[in-house]
Design a protein around this motif. Sequence first.
Motif, PDB file in Angstrom:
ATOM      1  N   ALA A  98      45.799  44.609  49.890  1.00 40.51           N
ATOM      2  CA  ALA A  98      45.806  45.501  49.642  1.00 40.51           C
ATOM      3  C   ALA A  98      45.435  46.251  50.609  1.00 40.51           C
ATOM      4  O   ALA A  98      44.709  46.511  51.368  1.00 40.51           O
ATOM      5  N   ASP A  99      45.373  47.516  50.108  1.00 40.32           N
ATOM      6  CA  ASP A  99      45.436  48.270  51.033  1.00 40.32           C
ATOM      7  C   ASP A  99      45.898  49.774  50.031  1.00 40.32           C
ATOM      8  O   ASP A  99      46.002  50.113  49.306  1.00 40.32           O
ATOM      9  N   ALA A 100      45.002  51.184  51.023  1.00 40.34           N
ATOM     10  CA  ALA A 100      45.466  52.116  50.341  1.00 40.34           C
ATOM     11  C   ALA A 100      46.717  52.393  50.136  1.00 40.34           C
ATOM     12  O   ALA A 100      46.398  53.242  48.715  1.00 40.34           O
ATOM     13  N   PHE A 101      48.516  52.524  50.510  1.00 39.91           N
ATOM     14  CA  PHE A 101      49.059  52.985  49.955  1.00 39.91           C
ATOM     15  C   PHE A 101      49.865  51.906  50.175  1.00 39.91           C
ATOM     16  O   PHE A 101      49.691  51.063  50.875  1.00 39.91           O
ATOM     17  N   VAL A 102      51.229  51.681  49.446  1.00 46.66           N
ATOM     18  CA  VAL A 102      51.929  50.911  49.910  1.00 46.66           C
ATOM     19  C   VAL A 102      52.858  50.858  50.957  1.00 46.66           C
ATOM     20  O   VAL A 102      53.107  49.401  51.267  1.00 46.66           O
ATOM     21  N   ARG A 103      53.365  52.294  51.278  1.00 45.16           N
ATOM     22  CA  ARG A 103      53.638  51.228  53.005  1.00 45.16           C
ATOM     23  C   ARG A 103      52.974  50.501  53.931  1.00 45.16           C
ATOM     24  O   ARG A 103      53.087  50.019  54.894  1.00 45.16           O
ATOM     25  N   ALA A 104      51.171  51.055  53.787  1.00 43.34           N
ATOM     26  CA  ALA A 104      50.441  49.980  54.330  1.00 43.34           C
ATOM     27  C   ALA A 104      50.059  48.365  53.986  1.00 43.34           C
ATOM     28  O   ALA A 104      49.709  47.742  54.578  1.00 43.34           O
ATOM     29  N   VAL A 105      50.745  48.818  52.535  1.00 47.76           N
ATOM     30  CA  VAL A 105      50.562  46.983  52.559  1.00 47.76           C
ATOM     31  C   VAL A 105      51.712  46.507  52.617  1.00 47.76           C
ATOM     32  O   VAL A 105      51.893  45.285  53.885  1.00 47.76           O
ATOM     33  N   ALA A 109      49.058  44.690  55.485  1.00 49.72           N
ATOM     34  CA  ALA A 109      47.813  45.056  54.391  1.00 49.72           C
ATOM     35  C   ALA A 109      46.931  44.319  55.268  1.00 49.72           C
ATOM     36  O   ALA A 109      46.444  44.341  55.867  1.00 49.72           O
ATOM     37  N   LYS A 110      45.672  45.268  54.195  1.00 49.16           N
ATOM     38  CA  LYS A 110      43.877  45.858  55.944  1.00 49.16           C
ATOM     39  C   LYS A 110      43.263  44.666  55.014  1.00 49.16           C
ATOM     40  O   LYS A 110      42.430  43.608  55.406  1.00 49.16           O
ATOM     41  N   TYR A 111      43.344  44.088  53.596  1.00 45.35           N
ATOM     42  CA  TYR A 111      43.023  43.477  53.017  1.00 45.35           C
ATOM     43  C   TYR A 111      43.524  41.975  52.590  1.00 45.35           C
ATOM     44  O   TYR A 111      44.606  42.708  51.587  1.00 45.35           O
ATOM     45  N   TRP A 112      42.513  40.507  52.218  1.00 45.49           N
ATOM     46  CA  TRP A 112      43.996  39.933  52.370  1.00 45.49           C
ATOM     47  C   TRP A 112      43.337  38.630  51.052  1.00 45.49           C
ATOM     48  O   TRP A 112      41.584  38.338  51.206  1.00 45.49           O
ATOM     49  N   GLY A 113      43.697  37.816  50.405  1.00 41.13           N
ATOM     50  CA  GLY A 113      43.267  37.037  49.786  1.00 41.13           C
ATOM     51  C   GLY A 113      43.232  35.370  50.888  1.00 41.13           C
ATOM     52  O   GLY A 113      43.892  35.779  50.848  1.00 41.13           O
ATOM     53  N   GLN A 114      43.103  34.583  49.694  1.00 40.23           N
ATOM     54  CA  GLN A 114      42.427  33.468  50.523  1.00 40.23           C
ATOM     55  C   GLN A 114      43.869  32.852  50.386  1.00 40.23           C
ATOM     56  O   GLN A 114      44.269  31.307  50.920  1.00 40.23           O
ATOM     57  N   GLY A 115      44.510  32.529  49.540  1.00 37.74           N
ATOM     58  CA  GLY A 115      46.140  31.928  49.270  1.00 37.74           C
ATOM     59  C   GLY A 115      46.196  31.486  47.631  1.00 37.74           C
ATOM     60  O   GLY A 115      44.771  30.709  47.899  1.00 37.74           O
ATOM     61  N   THR A 116      46.898  31.270  47.313  1.00 32.34           N
ATOM     62  CA  THR A 116      47.123  30.386  46.131  1.00 32.34           C
ATOM     63  C   THR A 116      48.397  29.456  46.258  1.00 32.34           C
ATOM     64  O   THR A 116      49.178  30.466  46.721  1.00 32.34           O
ATOM     65  N   GLN A 117      48.508  28.094  46.753  1.00 30.03           N
ATOM     66  CA  GLN A 117      49.571  27.009  46.732  1.00 30.03           C
ATOM     67  C   GLN A 117      51.118  27.208  45.682  1.00 30.03           C
ATOM     68  O   GLN A 117      50.200  26.680  44.245  1.00 30.03           O
ATOM     69  N   VAL A 118      51.889  27.339  45.324  1.00 29.86           N
ATOM     70  CA  VAL A 118      53.252  27.225  44.600  1.00 29.86           C
ATOM     71  C   VAL A 118      53.826  26.323  44.510  1.00 29.86           C
ATOM     72  O   VAL A 118      54.440  26.638  46.042  1.00 29.86           O
ATOM     73  N   THR A 119      54.239  25.096  44.243  1.00 33.64           N
ATOM     74  CA  THR A 119      54.913  23.978  44.684  1.00 33.64           C
ATOM     75  C   THR A 119      55.996  24.122  43.750  1.00 33.64           C
ATOM     76  O   THR A 119      55.776  23.976  42.454  1.00 33.64           O
ATOM     77  N   VAL A 120      57.415  23.817  43.501  1.00 35.35           N
ATOM     78  CA  VAL A 120      58.483  24.019  43.235  1.00 35.35           C
ATOM     79  C   VAL A 120      58.903  22.474  43.777  1.00 35.35           C
ATOM     80  O   VAL A 120      59.123  22.578  44.583  1.00 35.35           O
TER      81      VAL A 120
END
Length: 122
Positions: A98-105, A109-120
């Motif tokens: 997340a961030d204030a603007f599309v370009r910043a993302v 980005a300034k803010y990040w989650g911890q992630g989730t694993q996707v395995t195909v």
Amino acid sequence: QVQLVESGGTLVQAGGSLRLSCAASVLTFSRYAMGWFRQAPGKEREFVSVISRTGGSTLYADSVKDRFTISRDNAKNTVYLQMNSLKYEDTAVYYCAADAFVRAVVGGAKYWGQGTQVTVSS
């Protein structure tokens, strides 16, 4: 401060579908552009998709265009990533950002989650 929590990652067969969710703990969710990135083992993190504050504008990496769809529900403080026609090469940890603007993302980005694993599986 924005806290992001991803969910929905799991093991799925090639050709299948999966929807990731990212819940944001912030009072002003609609003031943030939201994005998804991913990082495969041994590779650098890469941009997947971004959505503007209102949801009126979206961007996708060429590798996922026409297969993935990003959306958001500002009333629920949540952004989604619908992934269809999954391929083995989509295997990665998916991060919400997340961030204030599309370009910043897109630029990191300034803010990040911890992630989730996707395995195909192939």
